[in-house]
Design a protein around this motif. Structure first.
Motif, mmCIF file in Angstrom:
data_model
loop_
_atom_site.group_PDB
_atom_site.id
_atom_site.type_symbol
_atom_site.label_atom_id
_atom_site.label_comp_id
_atom_site.label_asym_id
_atom_site.label_seq_id
_atom_site.Cartn_x
_atom_site.Cartn_y
_atom_site.Cartn_z
ATOM 1 N N TYR A 1 -3.251 7.689 -7.784
ATOM 2 C CA TYR A 1 -3.506 6.944 -9.016
ATOM 3 C C TYR A 1 -4.804 7.415 -9.655
ATOM 4 C CZ TYR A 1 -0.241 3.587 -6.867
ATOM 5 O OH TYR A 1 0.844 2.990 -6.273
ATOM 6 N N VAL B 1 -14.843 4.669 -9.670
ATOM 7 C CA VAL B 1 -13.412 4.604 -9.374
ATOM 8 C C VAL B 1 -13.133 3.656 -8.204
ATOM 9 C CG1 VAL B 1 -11.393 5.952 -8.701
ATOM 10 C CG2 VAL B 1 -13.063 6.926 -10.261
ATOM 11 N N MET B 2 -13.967 3.705 -7.177
ATOM 12 C CA MET B 2 -13.715 2.868 -6.006
ATOM 13 C C MET B 2 -13.871 1.384 -6.330
ATOM 14 S SD MET B 2 -12.723 5.065 -3.955
ATOM 15 C CE MET B 2 -12.458 3.947 -2.591
ATOM 16 N N LYS C 1 -10.715 0.428 -7.971
ATOM 17 C CA LYS C 1 -9.656 0.378 -6.960
ATOM 18 C C LYS C 1 -9.689 -0.961 -6.219
ATOM 19 C CE LYS C 1 -7.914 2.650 -2.785
ATOM 20 N NZ LYS C 1 -8.097 3.776 -1.824
ATOM 21 N N ILE D 1 -7.447 8.491 -6.665
ATOM 22 C CA ILE D 1 -7.427 7.599 -5.511
ATOM 23 C C ILE D 1 -6.015 7.578 -4.944
ATOM 24 C CG2 ILE D 1 -9.276 6.126 -6.402
ATOM 25 C CD1 ILE D 1 -7.035 4.041 -7.028
ATOM 26 N N SER E 1 -3.221 5.208 -2.397
ATOM 27 C CA SER E 1 -2.915 3.940 -1.755
ATOM 28 C C SER E 1 -1.461 3.976 -1.324
ATOM 29 C CB SER E 1 -3.153 2.769 -2.707
ATOM 30 O OG SER E 1 -2.838 1.533 -2.091
ATOM 31 N N ARG F 1 -4.553 1.250 -14.621
ATOM 32 C CA ARG F 1 -4.215 2.091 -13.476
ATOM 33 C C ARG F 1 -2.910 2.819 -13.764
ATOM 34 N NH1 ARG F 1 -2.747 -1.462 -8.874
ATOM 35 N NH2 ARG F 1 -0.565 -0.983 -9.389
ATOM 36 N N SER G 1 -8.347 -3.574 -8.535
ATOM 37 C CA SER G 1 -6.938 -3.397 -8.830
ATOM 38 C C SER G 1 -6.026 -3.794 -7.663
ATOM 39 C CB SER G 1 -6.685 -1.929 -9.198
ATOM 40 O OG SER G 1 -5.320 -1.690 -9.476
ATOM 41 N N PHE G 2 -6.450 -3.412 -6.450
ATOM 42 C CA PHE G 2 -5.611 -3.678 -5.278
ATOM 43 C C PHE G 2 -6.050 -4.911 -4.497
ATOM 44 C CE2 PHE G 2 -4.881 0.844 -6.099
ATOM 45 C CZ PHE G 2 -3.487 0.894 -6.041
#
Length: 341
Positions: free
Chosen positions: A289, A331-332, A335, A282, A284, A301, A338-339
């Motif tokens: 990452y 994974v998404m 993500k 991914i 960002s 991560r 995580s973000f």
């Protein structure tokens, strides 16, 4: 206390106890994951949710292979029947117009420099000499100066027009100087490759191509230029490939498939080079990452540095260790946790 009241109180106590137990059970089975360390660590309390995230071990092999890309013959160079500048035929009418106008502006510049300006300078020197000897008026001198200034302005305008047409040709993948000096019997192929593959091709690299029009022909070429501009919409970069076309069988507008041999970058290859599935990667804010499973219910991560990509595999030369369990499915979702989106 009568019997009815006793029954009512007993029922309330039982209801309260059941409600309390339900709340405790809900709290124990709370499926909301725990996000820590600025989003770098995600822990799940629900084991059923953990099974959704599939992983695979990071491999330990550097990649090599072939990169295939669609292309077209964008221009062919022919001998002019007039014996002057070569004729260049483009598949794009706008580029052909820009090249034609570019050549005309260059002719105009030579004429202005070699004839007009030289003549105006001679006339100005004569007017100045006559003025110094009283044989010409101040108006004569000013007129001569204005005529020279006009030609210099014309020269500047012609140079500005050349810059404009050169920019259009370069945006289309062509180098104006290379077009003007190309040998008749040369053809130029324009190929678009993804921005992510730009590190795998360099000027001077050889390639091969096959055309649907001539499937039996296997043509070799050389990358002459990698464009300086990446398309803001498609994120593709243009390559210009020069090939030989002595019999002029190849025509502008024909399609082709180009194959580039791709090898690991020796400056990045090392014993620590590993590869992962591209679905694990991914990005960002310009950084790359992956998520690694570090415990039965915990994912972390990690920032990585990527290298060569061939097919579905991407080389990683920094940020991962061999056999780490990298998440390839879900994974998404990680993500987003995580973000924070």
């Amino acid at each position: 206390m009568n019997r009815t009241t006793t029954y009512f109180l007993t029922a309330c106590l039982l209801l309260t106890a059941c409600t309390h137990k339900k709340k405790e059970a809900t709290a124990e089975a709370d499926p909301v994951p725990k996000v820590e360390n600025d989003g770098k660590r995600i822990t799940f309390t629900d084991t059923a949710m953990v099974s959704f995230f599939q992983t695979e071990p990071a491999g330990d092999s550097a990649l090599s292979g072939e990169l295939h890309a669609p292309a077209r013959i964008a221009a062919t160079v022919l001998t002019s029947q007039e014996g002057a500048q070569n004729v260049v035929l483009f598949d794009n009418p706008d580029l052909e117009s820009s090249y034609t106008q570019l050549m005309q502006h260059m002719i105009n510049i030579r004429h202005i420099q070699d004839i007009n300006i030289k003549q105006r300078k001679i006339e100005l020197d004569r007017a100045q000499d006559l003025f110094n000897h009283g044989a010409a008026t101040g108006k004569d001198l000013l007129d001569a100066q204005a005529a020279l200034s006009m030609e210099q302005t014309n020269l500047a305008n012609e140079r500005a027009a050349i810059i404009e047409h050169e920019a259009r040709l370069k945006a289309g993948g062509f180098e104006p100087v290379a077009l003007r000096t190309a040998t008749p019997g040369t053809a130029y192929v324009i190929c678009d490759i993804p921005e992510t593959q730009i590190s795998n091709v360099k000027e001077g690299n050889v390639c091969s191509m096959v055309l649907p029009s001539f499937p039996e022909m296997h043509i070799n070429g050389k990358i002459e230029n990698v464009a300086d501009v990446i398309d803001n919409t498609t994120r593709m970069v243009k390559l210009r490939i020069r090939i030989s076309n002595p019999g002029q069988q190849l025509k502008a507008g024909m399609f082709a498939t180009v194959t580039f041999p791709v090898k690991p970058d020796p400056e990045r290859s090392s014993s620590n080079m590993i590869s992962i599935n591209k679905s694990a990667l991914i990005t960002s804010q310009g950084r790359s990452y992956v998520f690694v499973k570090t415990a039965p219910s915990t994912f972390e991560r990690k920032e990585v540095s990527t290298g060569l990509q061939i097919g579905d595999r991407v080389n990683i030369y920094k940020g991962l260790e061999r056999s780490e369990q990298v998440v390839v499915n879900g994974v998404m979702q990680l993500k987003g946790l995580s973000f924070g989106y």
